[in-house]
Design an enzyme around this catalytic site. Sequence first.
Site, PDB file in Angstrom:
ATOM      1  N   TYR A 115       0.269  -6.164  -4.207  1.00  0.00           N
ATOM      2  CA  TYR A 115       0.030  -4.873  -3.566  1.00  0.00           C
ATOM      3  C   TYR A 115       1.157  -4.497  -2.607  1.00  0.00           C
ATOM      4  O   TYR A 115       1.644  -5.352  -1.870  1.00  0.00           O
ATOM      5  CB  TYR A 115      -1.288  -4.919  -2.783  1.00  0.00           C
ATOM      6  CG  TYR A 115      -1.598  -3.614  -2.110  1.00  0.00           C
ATOM      7  CD1 TYR A 115      -2.201  -2.582  -2.815  1.00  0.00           C
ATOM      8  CD2 TYR A 115      -1.249  -3.383  -0.784  1.00  0.00           C
ATOM      9  CE1 TYR A 115      -2.462  -1.362  -2.215  1.00  0.00           C
ATOM     10  CE2 TYR A 115      -1.509  -2.173  -0.175  1.00  0.00           C
ATOM     11  CZ  TYR A 115      -2.116  -1.164  -0.901  1.00  0.00           C
ATOM     12  OH  TYR A 115      -2.370   0.049  -0.295  1.00  0.00           O
ATOM     13  N   TRP A 117       3.786  -0.891  -1.054  1.00  0.00           N
ATOM     14  CA  TRP A 117       4.362   0.436  -1.239  1.00  0.00           C
ATOM     15  C   TRP A 117       5.788   0.410  -1.762  1.00  0.00           C
ATOM     16  O   TRP A 117       6.314   1.448  -2.151  1.00  0.00           O
ATOM     17  CB  TRP A 117       4.300   1.196   0.084  1.00  0.00           C
ATOM     18  CG  TRP A 117       3.061   1.995   0.213  1.00  0.00           C
ATOM     19  CD1 TRP A 117       1.771   1.529   0.108  1.00  0.00           C
ATOM     20  CD2 TRP A 117       2.969   3.402   0.468  1.00  0.00           C
ATOM     21  NE1 TRP A 117       0.893   2.568   0.288  1.00  0.00           N
ATOM     22  CE2 TRP A 117       1.598   3.725   0.515  1.00  0.00           C
ATOM     23  CE3 TRP A 117       3.897   4.405   0.670  1.00  0.00           C
ATOM     24  CZ2 TRP A 117       1.149   5.023   0.750  1.00  0.00           C
ATOM     25  CZ3 TRP A 117       3.441   5.695   0.908  1.00  0.00           C
ATOM     26  CH2 TRP A 117       2.082   5.996   0.942  1.00  0.00           C
TER      27      TRP A 117
HETATM   28  N1  LIG Z   1      -4.641  -3.704  10.705  1.00  0.00           N
HETATM   29  C1  LIG Z   1      -4.315  -2.844   9.739  1.00  0.00           C
HETATM   30  N2  LIG Z   1      -3.675  -3.288   8.640  1.00  0.00           N
HETATM   31  C2  LIG Z   1      -3.342  -2.415   7.667  1.00  0.00           C
HETATM   32  C3  LIG Z   1      -3.641  -1.039   7.788  1.00  0.00           C
HETATM   33  C4  LIG Z   1      -4.320  -0.606   8.958  1.00  0.00           C
HETATM   34  O1  LIG Z   1      -4.626   0.575   9.120  1.00  0.00           O
HETATM   35  N3  LIG Z   1      -4.620  -1.537   9.912  1.00  0.00           N
HETATM   36  N4  LIG Z   1      -3.268  -0.176   6.787  1.00  0.00           N
HETATM   37  C5  LIG Z   1      -3.182  -0.729   5.456  1.00  0.00           C
HETATM   38  C6  LIG Z   1      -2.590   0.192   4.486  1.00  0.00           C
HETATM   39  S1  LIG Z   1      -3.361   1.713   4.339  1.00  0.00           S
HETATM   40  C7  LIG Z   1      -1.562  -0.135   3.675  1.00  0.00           C
HETATM   41  S2  LIG Z   1      -1.132   0.940   2.405  1.00  0.00           S
HETATM   42  C8  LIG Z   1      -0.876  -1.408   3.785  1.00  0.00           C
HETATM   43  C9  LIG Z   1       0.643  -1.323   3.542  1.00  0.00           C
HETATM   44  O2  LIG Z   1       1.130  -2.571   3.200  1.00  0.00           O
HETATM   45  P1  LIG Z   1       2.468  -2.742   2.353  1.00  0.00           P
HETATM   46  O3  LIG Z   1       2.573  -1.653   1.339  1.00  0.00           O
HETATM   47  O4  LIG Z   1       2.507  -4.144   1.863  1.00  0.00           O
HETATM   48  O5  LIG Z   1       3.568  -2.524   3.481  1.00  0.00           O
HETATM   49  P2  LIG Z   1       5.115  -2.216   3.348  1.00  0.00           P
HETATM   50  O6  LIG Z   1       5.708  -2.529   4.675  1.00  0.00           O
HETATM   51  O7  LIG Z   1       5.325  -0.850   2.824  1.00  0.00           O
HETATM   52  O8  LIG Z   1       5.615  -3.307   2.306  1.00  0.00           O
HETATM   53  C10 LIG Z   1       6.488  -3.030   1.273  1.00  0.00           C
HETATM   54  C11 LIG Z   1       7.490  -4.166   1.151  1.00  0.00           C
HETATM   55  O9  LIG Z   1       8.284  -3.904   0.009  1.00  0.00           O
HETATM   56  C12 LIG Z   1       9.659  -4.139   0.319  1.00  0.00           C
HETATM   57  N5  LIG Z   1      10.438  -3.295  -0.595  1.00  0.00           N
HETATM   58  C13 LIG Z   1      10.831  -2.012  -0.442  1.00  0.00           C
HETATM   59  N6  LIG Z   1      11.475  -1.580  -1.541  1.00  0.00           N
HETATM   60  C14 LIG Z   1      11.490  -2.609  -2.409  1.00  0.00           C
HETATM   61  C15 LIG Z   1      11.987  -2.774  -3.739  1.00  0.00           C
HETATM   62  O10 LIG Z   1      12.542  -1.881  -4.336  1.00  0.00           O
HETATM   63  N7  LIG Z   1      11.784  -3.994  -4.326  1.00  0.00           N
HETATM   64  C16 LIG Z   1      11.157  -5.013  -3.686  1.00  0.00           C
HETATM   65  N8  LIG Z   1      11.014  -6.165  -4.343  1.00  0.00           N
HETATM   66  N9  LIG Z   1      10.694  -4.884  -2.434  1.00  0.00           N
HETATM   67  C17 LIG Z   1      10.838  -3.696  -1.815  1.00  0.00           C
HETATM   68  C18 LIG Z   1       9.798  -3.798   1.774  1.00  0.00           C
HETATM   69  O11 LIG Z   1      10.887  -4.474   2.334  1.00  0.00           O
HETATM   70  C19 LIG Z   1       8.434  -4.255   2.329  1.00  0.00           C
HETATM   71  O12 LIG Z   1       8.478  -5.564   2.788  1.00  0.00           O
HETATM   72  O13 LIG Z   1      -1.116  -1.971   5.085  1.00  0.00           O
HETATM   73  C20 LIG Z   1      -2.507  -2.096   5.352  1.00  0.00           C
HETATM   74  N10 LIG Z   1      -2.699  -2.886   6.555  1.00  0.00           N
HETATM   75  N1  LIG Z   2       4.108   7.452   9.819  1.00  0.00           N
HETATM   76  C1  LIG Z   2       3.372   6.856   8.876  1.00  0.00           C
HETATM   77  N2  LIG Z   2       2.497   7.577   8.159  1.00  0.00           N
HETATM   78  C2  LIG Z   2       1.737   6.994   7.217  1.00  0.00           C
HETATM   79  C3  LIG Z   2       1.836   5.613   6.929  1.00  0.00           C
HETATM   80  C4  LIG Z   2       2.775   4.855   7.715  1.00  0.00           C
HETATM   81  O1  LIG Z   2       2.927   3.635   7.546  1.00  0.00           O
HETATM   82  N3  LIG Z   2       3.517   5.507   8.664  1.00  0.00           N
HETATM   83  N4  LIG Z   2       1.055   5.044   5.960  1.00  0.00           N
HETATM   84  C5  LIG Z   2       0.434   5.919   4.969  1.00  0.00           C
HETATM   85  C6  LIG Z   2      -0.696   5.256   4.323  1.00  0.00           C
HETATM   86  S1  LIG Z   2      -0.379   4.017   3.211  1.00  0.00           S
HETATM   87  C7  LIG Z   2      -1.983   5.625   4.510  1.00  0.00           C
HETATM   88  S2  LIG Z   2      -3.223   4.877   3.626  1.00  0.00           S
HETATM   89  C8  LIG Z   2      -2.343   6.669   5.459  1.00  0.00           C
HETATM   90  C9  LIG Z   2      -3.472   6.166   6.341  1.00  0.00           C
HETATM   91  O2  LIG Z   2      -4.199   7.174   6.853  1.00  0.00           O
HETATM   92  P1  LIG Z   2      -5.296   6.796   7.933  1.00  0.00           P
HETATM   93  O3  LIG Z   2      -5.925   5.511   7.612  1.00  0.00           O
HETATM   94  O4  LIG Z   2      -6.193   7.958   8.071  1.00  0.00           O
HETATM   95  O5  LIG Z   2      -4.369   6.647   9.218  1.00  0.00           O
HETATM   96  P2  LIG Z   2      -4.520   5.770  10.529  1.00  0.00           P
HETATM   97  O6  LIG Z   2      -3.424   6.263  11.420  1.00  0.00           O
HETATM   98  O7  LIG Z   2      -4.526   4.331  10.216  1.00  0.00           O
HETATM   99  O8  LIG Z   2      -5.928   6.139  11.097  1.00  0.00           O
HETATM  100  C10 LIG Z   2      -6.230   7.473  11.470  1.00  0.00           C
HETATM  101  C11 LIG Z   2      -7.035   7.493  12.713  1.00  0.00           C
HETATM  102  O9  LIG Z   2      -8.383   7.148  12.480  1.00  0.00           O
HETATM  103  C12 LIG Z   2      -8.965   6.992  13.757  1.00  0.00           C
HETATM  104  N5  LIG Z   2     -10.137   6.135  13.695  1.00  0.00           N
HETATM  105  C13 LIG Z   2     -10.169   4.816  13.475  1.00  0.00           C
HETATM  106  N6  LIG Z   2     -11.456   4.358  13.527  1.00  0.00           N
HETATM  107  C14 LIG Z   2     -12.219   5.437  13.792  1.00  0.00           C
HETATM  108  C15 LIG Z   2     -13.624   5.641  13.950  1.00  0.00           C
HETATM  109  O10 LIG Z   2     -14.436   4.720  13.877  1.00  0.00           O
HETATM  110  N7  LIG Z   2     -14.033   6.914  14.154  1.00  0.00           N
HETATM  111  C16 LIG Z   2     -13.171   7.956  14.242  1.00  0.00           C
HETATM  112  N8  LIG Z   2     -13.677   9.163  14.414  1.00  0.00           N
HETATM  113  N9  LIG Z   2     -11.845   7.792  14.127  1.00  0.00           N
HETATM  114  C17 LIG Z   2     -11.374   6.564  13.888  1.00  0.00           C
HETATM  115  C18 LIG Z   2      -7.899   6.376  14.636  1.00  0.00           C
HETATM  116  O11 LIG Z   2      -7.810   7.069  15.862  1.00  0.00           O
HETATM  117  C19 LIG Z   2      -6.638   6.497  13.783  1.00  0.00           C
HETATM  118  O12 LIG Z   2      -5.521   6.961  14.512  1.00  0.00           O
HETATM  119  O13 LIG Z   2      -1.248   6.994   6.304  1.00  0.00           O
HETATM  120  C20 LIG Z   2      -0.053   7.233   5.586  1.00  0.00           C
HETATM  121  N10 LIG Z   2       0.884   7.773   6.509  1.00  0.00           N
HETATM  122 MO   LIG Z   3      -2.309   2.962   2.726  1.00  0.00          MO
END
Ligand SMILES: Nc1nc2c(c(=O)[nH]1)N[C@H]1C(S)=C(S)[C@@H](COP(=O)(O)OP(=O)(O)OC[C@H]3O[C@@H](n4cnc5c(=O)[nH]c(N)nc54)[C@H](O)[C@@H]3O)O[C@H]1N2
Ligand SMILES: Nc1nc2c(c(=O)[nH]1)N[C@H]1C(S)=C(S)[C@@H](COP(=O)(O)OP(=O)(O)OC[C@H]3O[C@@H](n4cnc5c(=O)[nH]c(N)nc54)[C@H](O)[C@@H]3O)O[C@H]1N2
Ligand SMILES: [Mo]
Length: 768
Positions: A115, A117
């Site tokens: 998994y 991005w």
């Molecule tokens: N506590 C907490 N944890 C969370 C979340 C949260 O809200 N709270 N959010 C979650 C969510 S929504 C998501 S989507 C995940 C994201 O989790 P990930 O998608 O695993 O995070 P990234 O940092 O985007 O990791 C991508 C990796 O791919 C590498 N990479 C980039 N380009 C390439 C390429 O071309 N080839 C290869 N081999 N590698 C490459 C980058 O260096 C990086 O290390 O995190 C989750 N974790």
């Molecule tokens: N800049 C930036 N943007 C991103 C990403 C990134 O890595 N960087 N990641 C992308 C990805 S993979 C994803 S999945 C999306 C994630 O999109 P989201 O998961 O929606 O984004 P978050 O910022 O993790 O959370 C949004 C907000 O939810 C609120 N929240 C948390 N728990 C509760 C609750 O119990 N009740 C209420 N009412 N609010 C709550 C928090 O205040 C938090 O700031 O963002 C995307 N956009």
């Molecule tokens: Mo995500």
Amino acid sequence: MDDRTADRPLRPHSAHRGAFSAGWDGSRVTVVPHPADPAPSPILGTFTDSLRHRARVARPMVRRGWLEQGPGPSGRRGLDAFVALPWDEVLDRLAGELRRVKAAHGAEAVYGGSYGWSSAGRFHHAQRQIHRFLNVALGGYVRSVNTYSAGASRVILPHVMGSLEGLFRRNVTWEQVERDTELLLCFGGMALKNSMIASGGVSRHVEPGAIARARARGARFVLVGPLRDDLPPQAEADWWPIAIGTDVALILALCHTLASEKLHDRAFLQSHTTGYPRFEAYLLGKDDGQPKDARWAATICGIEAPRITALARELATRRNLITVAHGLQRAEYGEQPVWAAAVLAAMLGQIGQPGAGYSYAMGAMGHYGRRPNAVPIPTMPQGRNGVRAFIPVARIADMLLHPGAPFDYNGERLRYPEIRLVYWAGGNPFHHHQDLNRLRETFAQIDTLVAHETAWTATARHADIVLPCTMTLERDDIGAAGTDPLMHAMRAVAPPFAEARDDYAIFAALAARMGVEEAFTEGRDAEAWLRRLCETTREALQAKGFEAPGFDAFWERGELALPSVPDDGGPLRAFRTDPLANPLQTPSGRIEIFSERIAGFGYADCPGHPVWLPSTEQPGAQCPLRVIANQPATRLHSQLDFAAYSQSRKVSGREVARMNPADAAARGIGEDDVIRLFNARGALLAATSLSNDVAPGVVQIATGAWYDPLPDDGRRPLCVHGNPNVLTRDLGTPRLAQGSCGQTTIAQAERFDGLRPPIRAYDPPEEL
Ligand SMILES: Nc1nc2c(c(=O)[nH]1)N[C@H]1C(S)=C(S)[C@@H](COP(=O)(O)OP(=O)(O)OC[C@H]3O[C@@H](n4cnc5c(=O)[nH]c(N)nc54)[C@H](O)[C@@H]3O)O[C@H]1N2
Ligand SMILES: Nc1nc2c(c(=O)[nH]1)N[C@H]1C(S)=C(S)[C@@H](COP(=O)(O)OP(=O)(O)OC[C@H]3O[C@@H](n4cnc5c(=O)[nH]c(N)nc54)[C@H](O)[C@@H]3O)O[C@H]1N2
Ligand SMILES: [Mo]
């Protein structure tokens, strides 16, 4: 291809952060956002100084213990030194290990979910490349389903509202919000930092303008959530700092007011939904003697009862749109707020009207609220996976710790496979997973961990074989997303770093060693693949009578306009107009307020209609604070955390934890102090920022600081850099979806007056 761009100083490129042009002077990248982007993301700035950073992986590396002792469980992962080996030798050894595991244990002993991005290009898409390789070379692999993003909603919503296309891809658009919506009720907000990002890329960031213009027209925004800045200032939102994890109580009370004051749309409920009477009985307290009224909810969620009833009345009279951020469902019982909000919208009866109803996750990424393309985008074929076993993505540590153990998922009882080898390309589990100290223990159990990485992330450090991979700016690719009206030529801007190779080249070389080169490459090099992948899009354009240039013309021009479907509300509008002719893909064809199917699963933690279930983790004497671990404003997840732009918001190199001044004062904590944030699972050091935009009792610390554990004898290590996933719980949302619960946890904070340990997260590991 390089030669053809030699006369141009800047070359077009695209990333999850946006479209841009870039140039390279041998040490720095110049980044110029796409001219048509009204609000480019500053996160593009992370590219500027990252190509030659010391954190890059320069050569193929093998962990010393693995090299000396061979594959097998090892507590040294993450601690050992590495040995650099020539590409040929490392690929030989890796091919041998893949053959060994396959012969001894079968392809179901290989976890290839991988998994993450990775990067935006359609060809060098690490996920597709690795899955294709494992399918071709091993006949399959144990995969993962769903995402960390939408773990709970992706499972609950199809039961309730059918196909996700109507909700995610063709629902209310930003144009409709600008024009039609009168009241936006946003659970968790719609932070602009989040919609800056879209997987596959986004060439126009329309959200800031749309929100400002909707407001200027008189639309009112209500933000329900712990952080005031989850909506931008131009929304001039009314901020309701709800207690985290209690939104369902508030939503039920809104529903209760509607029902008891007969403000609900009974005709719509009758014609378009099923199961309302069962839900109403619960709402009114006929089952359990507890009416879910505003007074009841006020004691749970901290919002005064009169405000709740007033909002319910306002919702009933104005054109309203309900949005729910992904963040709310990345929590224990995360299915409930997603379902409850759908039920509230159904009671209001506006689903399917322009600018109204329920747009789950609008604003959480740059995909939502847009019109999908009318033609397919280039997509790398993945082949067939012959292994049936899978896990819901966030159950990885459970799988590794409990091979063979049963688990429940979406009405099924499944078993965890026995994994020997884990192969990762394009993701960072030591970023995305919860309870990282536990994850580290689970990775000690397997035989071999392989990672293709651009840089020395914690995942690379814990691997046995680390293969250096090119960054997006170092290769030609095609940029496209299903919701973006431009397809981009992504031209290489700089030569590959040191010995880095493309994922494709690595897999092709491995495939050759495993006797399946032809099946993997189909005789194509990267350029031939780019040409082939564009053909599907070109043919579709031609068939529909649009301009359909050949590859060379597209490549020369740098971009190509793709047509979008009309802004016609899609399946939900059609359903609204005639629910019998255009049923939803649910068992009843209607919105399921009560789901017989879910009720039939017999899960007490997700019964047949949405219910209020308090999290089993509540603040208390030991851990009085609620932690929000949300998406970072200054980077994409953990990617390029070392870049100057990401560093610019850190304090002395440490991630910043924001807290309310009252909570800080009570602990003798000041601005820019270093604090220790801890709970039973782990501890981290962070710098502080005090802000009234953070609700009292809440500490917000973004994800993405690279895990930097300082060993501590007999105790779990301290992350000196500020990665909140050392604190979060590795627990599934209940049995229905088994999604990640990473968004929130509990902790205590104290000022850290000790000697401040250095941050080593970006230093390459010791090399022998
Ligand atoms: N506590 C907490 N944890 C969370 C979340 C949260 O809200 N709270 N959010 C979650 C969510 S929504 C998501 S989507 C995940 C994201 O989790 P990930 O998608 O695993 O995070 P990234 O940092 O985007 O990791 C991508 C990796 O791919 C590498 N990479 C980039 N380009 C390439 C390429 O071309 N080839 C290869 N081999 N590698 C490459 C980058 O260096 C990086 O290390 O995190 C989750 N974790
Ligand atoms: N800049 C930036 N943007 C991103 C990403 C990134 O890595 N960087 N990641 C992308 C990805 S993979 C994803 S999945 C999306 C994630 O999109 P989201 O998961 O929606 O984004 P978050 O910022 O993790 O959370 C949004 C907000 O939810 C609120 N929240 C948390 N728990 C509760 C609750 O119990 N009740 C209420 N009412 N609010 C709550 C928090 O205040 C938090 O700031 O963002 C995307 N956009
Ligand atoms: Mo995500």
